[in-house]
Design a protein around this motif. Sequence first.
Motif, PDB file in Angstrom:
ATOM      1  N   MET A   1       0.851  -1.188   0.000  1.00  0.00           N
ATOM      2  CA  MET A   1       0.000   0.000   0.000  1.00  0.00           C
ATOM      3  C   MET A   1       0.897   1.251   0.000  1.00  0.00           C
ATOM      4  O   MET A   1       1.923   1.287   0.665  1.00  0.00           O
ATOM      5  CB  MET A   1      -0.909   0.015   1.217  1.00  0.00           C
ATOM      6  CG  MET A   1      -1.883  -1.163   1.306  1.00  0.00           C
ATOM      7  SD  MET A   1      -3.195  -1.139   0.089  1.00  0.00           S
ATOM      8  CE  MET A   1      -4.361  -0.027   0.835  1.00  0.00           C
ATOM      9  N   THR A   2       0.456   2.232  -0.746  1.00  0.00           N
ATOM     10  CA  THR A   2       1.188   3.491  -0.866  1.00  0.00           C
ATOM     11  C   THR A   2       0.263   4.629  -0.483  1.00  0.00           C
ATOM     12  O   THR A   2      -0.849   4.736  -0.995  1.00  0.00           O
ATOM     13  CB  THR A   2       1.673   3.694  -2.321  1.00  0.00           C
ATOM     14  OG1 THR A   2       2.477   2.589  -2.706  1.00  0.00           O
ATOM     15  CG2 THR A   2       2.474   4.969  -2.450  1.00  0.00           C
ATOM     16  N   LYS A   3       0.744   5.477   0.414  1.00  0.00           N
ATOM     17  CA  LYS A   3      -0.041   6.646   0.796  1.00  0.00           C
ATOM     18  C   LYS A   3       0.173   7.753  -0.233  1.00  0.00           C
ATOM     19  O   LYS A   3       1.254   7.878  -0.812  1.00  0.00           O
ATOM     20  CB  LYS A   3       0.356   7.114   2.184  1.00  0.00           C
ATOM     21  CG  LYS A   3      -0.115   6.165   3.273  1.00  0.00           C
ATOM     22  CD  LYS A   3       0.213   6.699   4.640  1.00  0.00           C
ATOM     23  CE  LYS A   3      -0.355   5.876   5.763  1.00  0.00           C
ATOM     24  NZ  LYS A   3      -0.393   4.457   5.618  1.00  0.00           N
ATOM     25  N   GLY A   4      -0.873   8.547  -0.429  1.00  0.00           N
ATOM     26  CA  GLY A   4      -0.764   9.635  -1.379  1.00  0.00           C
ATOM     27  C   GLY A   4      -1.891  10.626  -1.233  1.00  0.00           C
ATOM     28  O   GLY A   4      -2.727  10.524  -0.325  1.00  0.00           O
ATOM     29  N   PHE A   5      -1.901  11.582  -2.157  1.00  0.00           N
ATOM     30  CA  PHE A   5      -2.880  12.659  -2.119  1.00  0.00           C
ATOM     31  C   PHE A   5      -3.439  12.894  -3.510  1.00  0.00           C
ATOM     32  O   PHE A   5      -2.708  12.867  -4.497  1.00  0.00           O
ATOM     33  CB  PHE A   5      -2.235  13.945  -1.590  1.00  0.00           C
ATOM     34  CG  PHE A   5      -1.753  13.803  -0.178  1.00  0.00           C
ATOM     35  CD1 PHE A   5      -2.615  14.014   0.887  1.00  0.00           C
ATOM     36  CD2 PHE A   5      -0.447  13.420   0.088  1.00  0.00           C
ATOM     37  CE1 PHE A   5      -2.182  13.851   2.191  1.00  0.00           C
ATOM     38  CE2 PHE A   5      -0.003  13.264   1.386  1.00  0.00           C
ATOM     39  CZ  PHE A   5      -0.875  13.479   2.444  1.00  0.00           C
ATOM     40  N   VAL A   6      -4.748  13.135  -3.555  1.00  0.00           N
ATOM     41  CA  VAL A   6      -5.466  13.399  -4.798  1.00  0.00           C
ATOM     42  C   VAL A   6      -6.193  14.730  -4.642  1.00  0.00           C
ATOM     43  O   VAL A   6      -6.891  14.953  -3.648  1.00  0.00           O
ATOM     44  CB  VAL A   6      -6.488  12.281  -5.100  1.00  0.00           C
ATOM     45  CG1 VAL A   6      -7.353  12.634  -6.304  1.00  0.00           C
ATOM     46  CG2 VAL A   6      -5.784  10.948  -5.307  1.00  0.00           C
ATOM     47  N   ALA A   7      -6.032  15.614  -5.643  1.00  0.00           N
ATOM     48  CA  ALA A   7      -6.745  16.888  -5.652  1.00  0.00           C
ATOM     49  C   ALA A   7      -8.096  16.702  -6.326  1.00  0.00           C
ATOM     50  O   ALA A   7      -8.216  15.959  -7.299  1.00  0.00           O
ATOM     51  CB  ALA A   7      -5.927  17.938  -6.394  1.00  0.00           C
ATOM     52  N   LEU A   8      -9.099  17.397  -5.808  1.00  0.00           N
ATOM     53  CA  LEU A   8     -10.449  17.361  -6.363  1.00  0.00           C
ATOM     54  C   LEU A   8     -10.918  18.787  -6.590  1.00  0.00           C
ATOM     55  O   LEU A   8     -10.680  19.667  -5.753  1.00  0.00           O
ATOM     56  CB  LEU A   8     -11.416  16.681  -5.393  1.00  0.00           C
ATOM     57  CG  LEU A   8     -11.064  15.280  -4.917  1.00  0.00           C
ATOM     58  CD1 LEU A   8     -10.329  15.320  -3.596  1.00  0.00           C
ATOM     59  CD2 LEU A   8     -12.307  14.448  -4.783  1.00  0.00           C
ATOM     60  N   VAL A  58      -8.630  18.157  -1.088  1.00  0.00           N
ATOM     61  CA  VAL A  58      -7.606  17.121  -1.288  1.00  0.00           C
ATOM     62  C   VAL A  58      -7.991  15.914  -0.446  1.00  0.00           C
ATOM     63  O   VAL A  58      -8.449  16.058   0.691  1.00  0.00           O
ATOM     64  CB  VAL A  58      -6.194  17.630  -0.915  1.00  0.00           C
ATOM     65  CG1 VAL A  58      -5.186  16.491  -0.835  1.00  0.00           C
ATOM     66  CG2 VAL A  58      -5.713  18.680  -1.921  1.00  0.00           C
ATOM     67  N   ALA A  59      -7.817  14.741  -1.036  1.00  0.00           N
ATOM     68  CA  ALA A  59      -8.068  13.472  -0.339  1.00  0.00           C
ATOM     69  C   ALA A  59      -6.739  12.804  -0.020  1.00  0.00           C
ATOM     70  O   ALA A  59      -5.814  12.811  -0.840  1.00  0.00           O
ATOM     71  CB  ALA A  59      -8.906  12.551  -1.211  1.00  0.00           C
ATOM     72  N   HIS A  60      -6.655  12.220   1.158  1.00  0.00           N
ATOM     73  CA  HIS A  60      -5.503  11.414   1.573  1.00  0.00           C
ATOM     74  C   HIS A  60      -5.908   9.952   1.389  1.00  0.00           C
ATOM     75  O   HIS A  60      -6.928   9.526   1.939  1.00  0.00           O
ATOM     76  CB  HIS A  60      -5.172  11.714   3.029  1.00  0.00           C
ATOM     77  CG  HIS A  60      -3.914  11.085   3.509  1.00  0.00           C
ATOM     78  ND1 HIS A  60      -3.616  10.995   4.848  1.00  0.00           N
ATOM     79  CD2 HIS A  60      -2.861  10.543   2.862  1.00  0.00           C
ATOM     80  CE1 HIS A  60      -2.442  10.406   4.995  1.00  0.00           C
ATOM     81  NE2 HIS A  60      -1.970  10.123   3.796  1.00  0.00           N
ATOM     82  N   ILE A  61      -5.146   9.228   0.610  1.00  0.00           N
ATOM     83  CA  ILE A  61      -5.495   7.838   0.304  1.00  0.00           C
ATOM     84  C   ILE A  61      -4.334   6.907   0.630  1.00  0.00           C
ATOM     85  O   ILE A  61      -3.189   7.321   0.777  1.00  0.00           O
ATOM     86  CB  ILE A  61      -5.889   7.658  -1.184  1.00  0.00           C
ATOM     87  CG1 ILE A  61      -4.711   7.990  -2.115  1.00  0.00           C
ATOM     88  CG2 ILE A  61      -7.117   8.484  -1.519  1.00  0.00           C
ATOM     89  CD1 ILE A  61      -4.906   7.531  -3.548  1.00  0.00           C
ATOM     90  N   ASP A  62      -4.674   5.640   0.704  1.00  0.00           N
ATOM     91  CA  ASP A  62      -3.714   4.544   0.808  1.00  0.00           C
ATOM     92  C   ASP A  62      -4.148   3.553  -0.262  1.00  0.00           C
ATOM     93  O   ASP A  62      -5.304   3.114  -0.264  1.00  0.00           O
ATOM     94  CB  ASP A  62      -3.794   3.926   2.211  1.00  0.00           C
ATOM     95  CG  ASP A  62      -2.591   3.087   2.571  1.00  0.00           C
ATOM     96  OD1 ASP A  62      -1.562   3.164   1.861  1.00  0.00           O
ATOM     97  OD2 ASP A  62      -2.662   2.367   3.578  1.00  0.00           O
ATOM     98  N   THR A  63      -3.267   3.244  -1.206  1.00  0.00           N
ATOM     99  CA  THR A  63      -3.678   2.421  -2.335  1.00  0.00           C
ATOM    100  C   THR A  63      -2.628   1.395  -2.725  1.00  0.00           C
ATOM    101  O   THR A  63      -1.432   1.640  -2.581  1.00  0.00           O
ATOM    102  CB  THR A  63      -4.029   3.304  -3.557  1.00  0.00           C
ATOM    103  OG1 THR A  63      -4.591   2.486  -4.580  1.00  0.00           O
ATOM    104  CG2 THR A  63      -2.819   4.053  -4.092  1.00  0.00           C
ATOM    105  N   ALA A  64      -3.101   0.275  -3.221  1.00  0.00           N
ATOM    106  CA  ALA A  64      -2.221  -0.740  -3.807  1.00  0.00           C
ATOM    107  C   ALA A  64      -2.267  -0.651  -5.326  1.00  0.00           C
ATOM    108  O   ALA A  64      -1.577  -1.409  -6.007  1.00  0.00           O
ATOM    109  CB  ALA A  64      -2.633  -2.134  -3.344  1.00  0.00           C
TER     110      ALA A  64
END
Length: 160
Positions: A1-8, A58-64
């Motif tokens: 899993m990788t943490k990251g950020f997405v702008a909306l 902005v959303a903080h996510i954890d994704t594979a």
Amino acid sequence: MTKGFVALGSNLGDARGQVLSALDALARLPQTRLLGRSSFYVTPPWGVLDQPDFINAVAHIDTALSPHDLLDALLDIERAAGRVRDGERWGPRTLDLDVLYLDGVAISDERLTLPHPRIADRAFVLLPLHDLAPDLVLPGQGRVADLLTHVDTAGCERLP
């Protein structure tokens, strides 16, 4: 899993509703968890100025998901919200989703550049990103809190 950020962002129709729906869609992506979200901000348009103000977050996510699979999933969410990419840059849109940063990932190809190369120039990204990660250091750009001191935030307003 990788943490990251997405702008909306959105500035057409029910902009706040579009951003809320996109957050729900992010939370439902496979192999992805929504860890948090920033406040919502009303921000003036950037690039093309003759258009309505935006709602940004902005959303903080954890994704594979791989970076490109995440990008494809975001484009699918945009299409589902009625976004048509007609080649116009910085124009009005029902929904705009951008991968800003994925921890430890550096990419530059025809589809995706990470970290996003223009974060440091954009108050509409830095304000909500600062809500979530003021001490995040963006490689080649600097610390979010420091970057925010160098952008014009005039006309930007945090929503209650």
